[in-house]
Scaffold this active site. Structure first.
Site, short mmCIF file in Angstrom:
data_model
loop_
_atom_site.label_atom_id
_atom_site.label_comp_id
_atom_site.label_asym_id
_atom_site.label_seq_id
_atom_site.Cartn_x
_atom_site.Cartn_y
_atom_site.Cartn_z
N ASP A 1 4.07 1.91 -4.60
CA ASP A 1 4.64 3.24 -4.31
C ASP A 1 4.13 3.75 -2.96
OD1 ASP A 1 5.83 5.77 -4.66
OD2 ASP A 1 4.08 6.55 -5.73
N LEU A 2 4.67 3.17 -1.87
CA LEU A 2 4.25 3.57 -0.53
C LEU A 2 5.29 4.44 0.19
CD1 LEU A 2 2.50 0.32 0.75
CD2 LEU A 2 1.54 2.24 -0.54
N LYS A 3 6.46 4.56 -0.39
CA LYS A 3 7.50 5.47 0.10
C LYS A 3 7.75 5.33 1.61
CE LYS A 3 6.50 9.09 -3.35
NZ LYS A 3 5.20 8.64 -3.89
N PHE A 4 8.15 4.14 2.03
CA PHE A 4 8.41 3.90 3.45
C PHE A 4 9.52 4.82 3.98
CE2 PHE A 4 7.17 -0.64 2.21
CZ PHE A 4 5.84 -0.46 2.58
N HIS A 5 9.32 5.34 5.18
CA HIS A 5 10.29 6.26 5.79
C HIS A 5 10.10 6.25 7.30
CE1 HIS A 5 12.20 10.59 5.71
NE2 HIS A 5 12.85 9.75 6.48
N ASP A 6 11.02 5.61 8.01
CA ASP A 6 10.93 5.51 9.46
C ASP A 6 12.31 5.11 9.98
OD1 ASP A 6 9.90 5.03 12.17
OD2 ASP A 6 7.92 4.90 11.21
N ILE A 7 12.39 4.73 11.24
CA ILE A 7 13.66 4.23 11.75
C ILE A 7 14.01 2.94 11.00
CG2 ILE A 7 13.34 5.31 14.01
CD1 ILE A 7 12.59 2.53 15.09
N PRO A 8 15.30 2.57 10.95
CA PRO A 8 15.71 1.44 10.11
C PRO A 8 14.91 0.16 10.30
CG PRO A 8 17.65 2.62 10.84
CD PRO A 8 16.48 3.25 11.55
N THR B 1 9.04 15.28 -7.43
CA THR B 1 8.97 16.13 -8.63
C THR B 1 8.08 17.35 -8.44
OG1 THR B 1 7.25 14.67 -9.51
CG2 THR B 1 9.51 14.29 -10.27
N ARG C 1 -2.06 11.19 -15.21
CA ARG C 1 -3.21 11.89 -15.78
C ARG C 1 -3.28 11.95 -17.30
NH1 ARG C 1 -2.75 16.44 -11.11
NH2 ARG C 1 -0.60 15.75 -11.37
N GLN D 1 3.44 19.31 -11.34
CA GLN D 1 4.83 18.88 -11.23
C GLN D 1 5.75 19.93 -11.85
OE1 GLN D 1 4.32 14.93 -12.96
NE2 GLN D 1 4.77 14.03 -10.97
N LYS E 1 1.41 1.44 -11.32
CA LYS E 1 1.83 1.93 -10.00
C LYS E 1 0.63 2.01 -9.08
CE LYS E 1 2.57 6.38 -9.06
NZ LYS E 1 1.85 6.67 -7.78
N ASP F 1 -3.74 6.45 -9.71
CA ASP F 1 -4.04 7.37 -8.61
C ASP F 1 -5.54 7.60 -8.53
OD1 ASP F 1 -1.33 7.60 -7.98
OD2 ASP F 1 -1.04 9.21 -9.43
#
Length: 241
Positions: free
Chosen positions: A61-68, A120, A212, A191, A34, A12
């Site tokens: 770790d891009l955490k895709f989230h959209d329409i299918p 988390t 960290r 966290q 990561k 990070d």
């Protein structure tokens, strides 16, 4: 799988130079890293090629989230990179996750696709406020894990506190990738749901994402070694080695 291979170090960092410096310092002390949004964007994706050139495993770790369809096409991009594993948000729903699996496995059947359950950083109060849900953290995470399992995902990102429940419900081969892990000697930071490496392994975590305590340590190579030792303690107690 040995203790070192279960440890995923979170890069990070805002610059590729800073991330490369850490990887060089740790050397053979770690094999799995990561790369999240911050570093991926700031390095224009070049950090992936650098890590691959060093023979490292990569969790994108891009955490895709959209329409299918949009999520699936983004996932196909990820599957074509030199990455071992990447993730989507399980809250995108079963249709989205199923479409991702369908498209990705056609391109790269070996790629591990996992779904993010409850972040988390969330507390029980955050869940109630955000989702207007009376489900507990564990119940919500478990529901999303089950949806991911039926959609064909290989596993989930979850808190170590939910890992055992998820393993029991989704099977021992369903992978649990767990941030919120802090060695005995480190601070908890931001966290909410944390656990030591040893206890996390005993509680069913397959991979531990640690940032960290290693990346901000004065001696990151030694910190990585200490974390691997705690992981090994957990593996021995759990009968995994």
């Amino acid at each position: 799988m040995n203790a070192k291979d279960r440890m995923i170090i979170a890069l990070d960092f805002p610059t590729m130079e800073a991330a490369k410096n850490l990887v060089e310092k740790i050397g053979d002390g770690a094999t799995f890293y990561k790369v999240g949004l911050e570093l991926f964007l700031n390095s224009k994706g070049e950090m992936i090629d650098y890590l691959a050139s060093k023979g490292k495993k990569i969790f994108l770790d891009l955490k895709f989230h959209d329409i299918p369809n949009t999520t699936a096409m983004a996932s196909v991009f990820a599957a074509k990179q030199n990455v071992f594993m990447f993730n989507v948000h399980a809250s995108g729903g079963r249709k989205m996750m199923s479409k991702v699996v369908e498209e990705v496995k056609a391109v790269n059947p070996e790629n591990i696709v996992i779904g993010v359950t409850v972040l988390t950083s969330f507390s029980a109060e955050d869940v109630e406020e955000t989702f207007q849900s009376k489900l507990s953290l564990a119940e919500l995470a478990l529901n999303w894990a089950k949806l991911g399992k039926t959609a064909g995902l290989d596993g989930v990102v979850c808190s170590p506190w939910e890992a055992k429940l998820i393993k029991e419900a989704c099977g021992k081969d369903f992978k649990t990738v767990c941030p919120g892990v802090r060695p005995r000697w480190s601070a908890t930071n931001d966290q909410e749901r944390i656990m030591t490496p040893k206890d996390a392994i005993i509680n069913g975590c397959d991979f531990l994402v640690i940032g960290r305590p290693i990346t901000k340590n004065e001696d990151p190579a030694n910190a990585a070694k200490l974390v691997a030792t705690e992981i090994e303690e957990g593996m021995k107690e759990a009968g995994l080695c």
